[in-house]
Design a protein around this motif. Structure first.
Motif, mmCIF file in Angstrom:
data_model
loop_
_atom_site.group_PDB
_atom_site.id
_atom_site.type_symbol
_atom_site.label_atom_id
_atom_site.label_comp_id
_atom_site.label_asym_id
_atom_site.label_seq_id
_atom_site.Cartn_x
_atom_site.Cartn_y
_atom_site.Cartn_z
ATOM 1 N N ASP A 31 31.879 50.854 30.740
ATOM 2 C CA ASP A 31 31.588 51.989 29.862
ATOM 3 C C ASP A 31 32.531 51.931 28.661
ATOM 4 N N ASP A 32 32.915 53.077 28.119
ATOM 5 C CA ASP A 32 33.755 53.095 26.916
ATOM 6 C C ASP A 32 35.238 53.090 27.249
ATOM 7 N N GLY A 33 35.570 52.749 28.498
ATOM 8 C CA GLY A 33 36.970 52.649 28.895
ATOM 9 C C GLY A 33 37.474 51.231 28.795
ATOM 10 N N ALA A 34 38.150 50.766 29.831
ATOM 11 C CA ALA A 34 38.717 49.407 29.826
ATOM 12 C C ALA A 34 37.632 48.375 29.522
ATOM 13 N N ARG A 35 37.939 47.463 28.620
ATOM 14 C CA ARG A 35 36.960 46.434 28.262
ATOM 15 C C ARG A 35 37.104 45.185 29.117
ATOM 16 N N THR A 36 38.326 44.855 29.440
ATOM 17 C CA THR A 36 38.599 43.646 30.213
ATOM 18 C C THR A 36 39.500 44.005 31.389
ATOM 19 N N PHE A 37 39.651 43.077 32.322
ATOM 20 C CA PHE A 37 40.562 43.349 33.434
ATOM 21 C C PHE A 37 41.990 43.491 32.932
ATOM 22 N N GLU A 38 42.346 42.782 31.869
ATOM 23 C CA GLU A 38 43.698 42.920 31.311
ATOM 24 C C GLU A 38 43.942 44.373 30.876
ATOM 25 N N ASP A 39 42.908 45.009 30.321
ATOM 26 C CA ASP A 39 43.019 46.432 29.974
ATOM 27 C C ASP A 39 43.210 47.265 31.236
ATOM 28 N N THR A 40 42.405 46.980 32.244
ATOM 29 C CA THR A 40 42.502 47.703 33.510
ATOM 30 C C THR A 40 43.911 47.609 34.071
ATOM 31 N N LEU A 41 44.452 46.415 34.084
ATOM 32 C CA LEU A 41 45.794 46.192 34.627
ATOM 33 C C LEU A 41 46.839 46.980 33.849
ATOM 34 N N ARG A 42 46.773 46.896 32.540
ATOM 35 C CA ARG A 42 47.757 47.579 31.701
ATOM 36 C C ARG A 42 47.680 49.103 31.887
ATOM 37 N N LEU A 43 46.476 49.657 31.896
ATOM 38 C CA LEU A 43 46.302 51.104 32.046
ATOM 39 C C LEU A 43 46.740 51.576 33.436
ATOM 40 N N THR A 44 46.399 50.786 34.444
ATOM 41 C CA THR A 44 46.781 51.145 35.815
ATOM 42 C C THR A 44 48.294 51.125 35.971
ATOM 43 N N GLN A 45 48.938 50.110 35.436
ATOM 44 C CA GLN A 45 50.402 50.037 35.512
ATOM 45 C C GLN A 45 51.048 51.214 34.784
ATOM 46 N N ILE A 76 31.853 46.193 40.994
ATOM 47 C CA ILE A 76 32.938 45.969 40.046
ATOM 48 C C ILE A 76 34.245 46.536 40.589
ATOM 49 N N LYS A 77 34.168 47.653 41.291
ATOM 50 C CA LYS A 77 35.374 48.217 41.904
ATOM 51 C C LYS A 77 35.982 47.244 42.900
ATOM 52 N N THR A 78 35.144 46.623 43.715
ATOM 53 C CA THR A 78 35.644 45.696 44.726
ATOM 54 C C THR A 78 36.363 44.514 44.090
ATOM 55 N N THR A 79 35.763 43.922 43.071
ATOM 56 C CA THR A 79 36.404 42.780 42.404
ATOM 57 C C THR A 79 37.664 43.216 41.657
ATOM 58 N N THR A 80 37.640 44.421 41.107
ATOM 59 C CA THR A 80 38.814 44.936 40.393
ATOM 60 C C THR A 80 39.985 45.134 41.345
ATOM 61 N N VAL A 81 39.724 45.705 42.513
ATOM 62 C CA VAL A 81 40.782 45.915 43.500
ATOM 63 C C VAL A 81 41.390 44.580 43.926
ATOM 64 N N LEU A 82 40.551 43.571 44.111
ATOM 65 C CA LEU A 82 41.059 42.248 44.488
ATOM 66 C C LEU A 82 41.961 41.678 43.402
ATOM 67 N N GLU A 83 41.557 41.845 42.148
ATOM 68 C CA GLU A 83 42.374 41.351 41.043
ATOM 69 C C GLU A 83 43.676 42.136 40.916
ATOM 70 N N LEU A 84 43.612 43.430 41.141
ATOM 71 C CA LEU A 84 44.835 44.238 41.101
ATOM 72 C C LEU A 84 45.808 43.794 42.189
ATOM 73 N N GLU A 85 45.282 43.501 43.371
ATOM 74 C CA GLU A 85 46.143 43.040 44.466
ATOM 75 C C GLU A 85 46.816 41.720 44.131
#
Length: 246
Positions: A31-45, A76-85
């Motif tokens: 959606d209009d939030g994180a564009r890439t996993f790198e964004d996800t990682l940075r925002l989560t941290q 997408i949540k499942t793959t994101t959680v794996l990448e976060l781990e």
């Protein structure tokens, strides 16, 4: 007045350790939030740095705009959680959704289960232009289907600002209110901060959410809170423990 302002806390300092954030847009590319996993990682941290230890991320579901399905979100949540781990982030990370209340939403909850924040609590929103014509019918039918509506950022619906009684009607219709935390630092403008303060003072908020989409939202947590009384805000923040798991 300067002394009064000077002693106000910055928003991030009001987030307690162990906080559960129930509204964000952290799944990448959906959606209009994180564009890439790198964004996800940075925002989560960054959220972790504020004291958040559990996340319920809530991608938009909006017909003709963000036509996400439950299956897509969960995949997408499942793959994101794996990448976060892989990046040493192992915290409860759940996916719900932020549903726009429209005709498609009615068809959806009548025929399918919804992605909820917890149990039967479902995050809903309206268009920023106007409320749906059949708003109260939608809310009634949603509750008839067994759900409890949690209305995202009611302070941001400008069409209610000159008729505060509409907020009272929404509460009477069974809506719980979720405050966007950035509303209390003036991120969306002074009028929205004013309405947020009025709703807080009257005890109308049940929960809060970061509604984080990007780095500018994260940076705004460094700004000072513009409320006279912090007690109602602290109470609403504490209420998020309802969503804690484990």
């Amino acid at each position: 007045m300067f002394f009064f302002s000077k002693n106000k806390p910055v928003l991030k300092d009001l987030i307690p350790e162990g906080h559960v954030d129930i509204h964000s847009h952290l799944l990448p590319g959906i959606d209009d939030g994180a564009r890439t996993f790198e964004d996800t990682l940075r925002l989560t941290q960054a959220l972790q740095g504020f004291g958040v230890t559990q996340l319920i991320t809530t991608p938009h579901i909006i017909e003709h705009v963000w036509e996400n399905t439950q299956e897509q979100i969960l995949t997408i949540k499942t793959t994101t959680v794996l990448e976060l781990e892989k990046n040493n982030i192992r915290i409860p990370f759940k996916a719900a959704a932020e549903y726009l209340m429209d005709d498609q939403f009615v068809r959806l909850f009548r025929s399918h289960s919804l992605l909820t924040l917890k149990d039967n609590y479902v995050l809903v929103e309206m268009s920023y232009i106007n409320a749906p014509i059949q708003l109260y019918s939608i809310l009634f039918d949603l509750q008839l289907a067994g759900y409890i509506p949690v209305l995202a950022h009611p302070e941001r619906y400008l069409f209610y600002h000159n008729n505060f009684n509409e907020y009272v009607k929404l509460k009477r219709a069974g809506c719980l209110f979720q405050l966007n935390l950035l509303s209390v630092v003036g991120y969306y403008g002074p009028q929205i901060t004013k309405i947020a303060e009025q709703l807080l003072t009257k005890g109308m908020y049940s929960y809060v959410g970061s509604d984080v989409h990007h780095n500018n939202h994260i940076k705004a947590f460094e700004q000072k809170v513009k409320l006279k009384d912090l007690a109602p805000l602290k109470e609403a923040i504490a209420n998020n423990q309802f969503f804690k798991v484990g």
